[in-house]
Scaffold this active site. Sequence first.
Site, mmCIF file in Angstrom:
data_model
loop_
_atom_site.group_PDB
_atom_site.id
_atom_site.type_symbol
_atom_site.label_atom_id
_atom_site.label_comp_id
_atom_site.label_asym_id
_atom_site.label_seq_id
_atom_site.Cartn_x
_atom_site.Cartn_y
_atom_site.Cartn_z
ATOM 1 N N ASN A 30 0.844 -1.199 0.000
ATOM 2 C CA ASN A 30 0.000 0.000 0.000
ATOM 3 C C ASN A 30 0.879 1.249 0.000
ATOM 4 O O ASN A 30 2.099 1.161 -0.056
ATOM 5 C CB ASN A 30 -0.953 0.006 1.213
ATOM 6 C CG ASN A 30 -0.224 -0.219 2.517
ATOM 7 O OD1 ASN A 30 0.712 0.513 2.851
ATOM 8 N ND2 ASN A 30 -0.627 -1.244 3.266
ATOM 9 N N VAL A 73 10.994 -7.318 6.584
ATOM 10 C CA VAL A 73 12.296 -6.801 6.161
ATOM 11 C C VAL A 73 13.229 -6.510 7.331
ATOM 12 O O VAL A 73 14.429 -6.281 7.134
ATOM 13 C CB VAL A 73 12.149 -5.532 5.297
ATOM 14 C CG1 VAL A 73 11.413 -5.846 4.003
ATOM 15 C CG2 VAL A 73 11.460 -4.406 6.065
ATOM 16 N N SER A 150 12.210 10.342 4.028
ATOM 17 C CA SER A 150 11.259 11.301 4.594
ATOM 18 C C SER A 150 11.962 12.621 4.881
ATOM 19 O O SER A 150 13.155 12.649 5.217
ATOM 20 C CB SER A 150 10.623 10.782 5.888
ATOM 21 O OG SER A 150 9.993 11.840 6.607
ATOM 22 N N TYR A 163 10.692 8.096 15.185
ATOM 23 C CA TYR A 163 10.603 8.181 13.727
ATOM 24 C C TYR A 163 11.631 9.160 13.179
ATOM 25 O O TYR A 163 12.418 8.821 12.282
ATOM 26 C CB TYR A 163 9.196 8.612 13.330
ATOM 27 C CG TYR A 163 8.989 8.780 11.846
ATOM 28 C CD1 TYR A 163 8.890 7.685 11.008
ATOM 29 C CD2 TYR A 163 8.872 10.056 11.281
ATOM 30 C CE1 TYR A 163 8.685 7.828 9.639
ATOM 31 C CE2 TYR A 163 8.676 10.216 9.922
ATOM 32 C CZ TYR A 163 8.578 9.107 9.107
ATOM 33 O OH TYR A 163 8.380 9.260 7.753
ATOM 34 N N LYS A 167 14.967 8.203 10.990
ATOM 35 C CA LYS A 167 15.016 8.712 9.619
ATOM 36 C C LYS A 167 16.273 9.554 9.386
ATOM 37 O O LYS A 167 16.807 9.585 8.268
ATOM 38 C CB LYS A 167 13.759 9.515 9.302
ATOM 39 C CG LYS A 167 12.515 8.648 9.138
ATOM 40 C CD LYS A 167 12.648 7.684 7.966
ATOM 41 C CE LYS A 167 11.378 6.907 7.696
ATOM 42 N NZ LYS A 167 11.497 6.037 6.506
ATOM 43 N N THR A 198 -1.286 8.400 3.209
ATOM 44 C CA THR A 198 -1.145 6.946 3.225
ATOM 45 C C THR A 198 -1.760 6.379 4.499
ATOM 46 O O THR A 198 -2.025 7.103 5.460
ATOM 47 C CB THR A 198 0.337 6.526 3.173
ATOM 48 O OG1 THR A 198 0.991 7.011 4.358
ATOM 49 C CG2 THR A 198 1.026 7.102 1.945
#
Length: 268
Positions: A30, A73, A150, A163, A167, A198
């Site tokens: 997705n 992953v 990002s 996050y 990143k 998303t």
Amino acid sequence: AIGCRFESFLGYKNHMNIHNKNIVITGAANGIGYALAKRINKESPKSISLIDISRSLDKVASSLNADSYVVDVSKEEDFQSVLNSIIDKNNSIDLFCSNAGIQQFGTLETSTSDWQKNWDVNVMSHIHAAKVLIPHMQKQGSGYIVLTVSAAGLLNMPGAIAYATTKHAAMGLAENLAIMFREDGIKISALCPQLVDTDMVRSSGNLPKDHPLLKDGLLSADAVAEETIQGINKEKFLILPHKEVSKYIQGKAYDYDAWIEAVRKLVP
């Protein structure tokens, strides 16, 4: 003119062609990954292999006549085994979109286990892939890797400490790969959008409609995929679907203290 000379000095050439290439995309069930798969499919690649942890991947792959591999992953041996299987089947991986990622809101209350999940997916999955792909691409003398990083990896994201931190690490990895392996014919891009419409964004937390992060627009995944393809075609290291990010990076570099004060206004 100066910019053109600089890009020429770095060896950038506008010639990457996806047609008749073997493509692999992670996080493909997705969001951006699915949008990339749809967009790349229009370029008539030789093969598309899709990877995701979700079983819904099989339906997505079937709709695109692509191969599907359901795997986590973050699990090094499992993930690398799948990549090696794809290489054995298709003889090469020409373009690898390392797109799998997780987003989580929270600050110091974020648990150690959640920190580890962010690290394992947002950073280590790229490294697991690179350990297979870099030697493979060195041997074949060419290859392209796109890491979905990002804008949080270039700037930051208040209220999403794990996050944003992971990143930043992913951005450092992308830079290092680009520096180290360009002479081997391996191209690297870092895809750095701001907010994208998303499931990951919608499920990770509720942003109020007047939140400053939304002022630059909530882009569709399809729009991000289109920008990604254009960036790959131009072999650009930094792919910025939200053009404003370029200005923000410049402001951060010019006056770090002023930038910190400006970003503090985004604190939820």
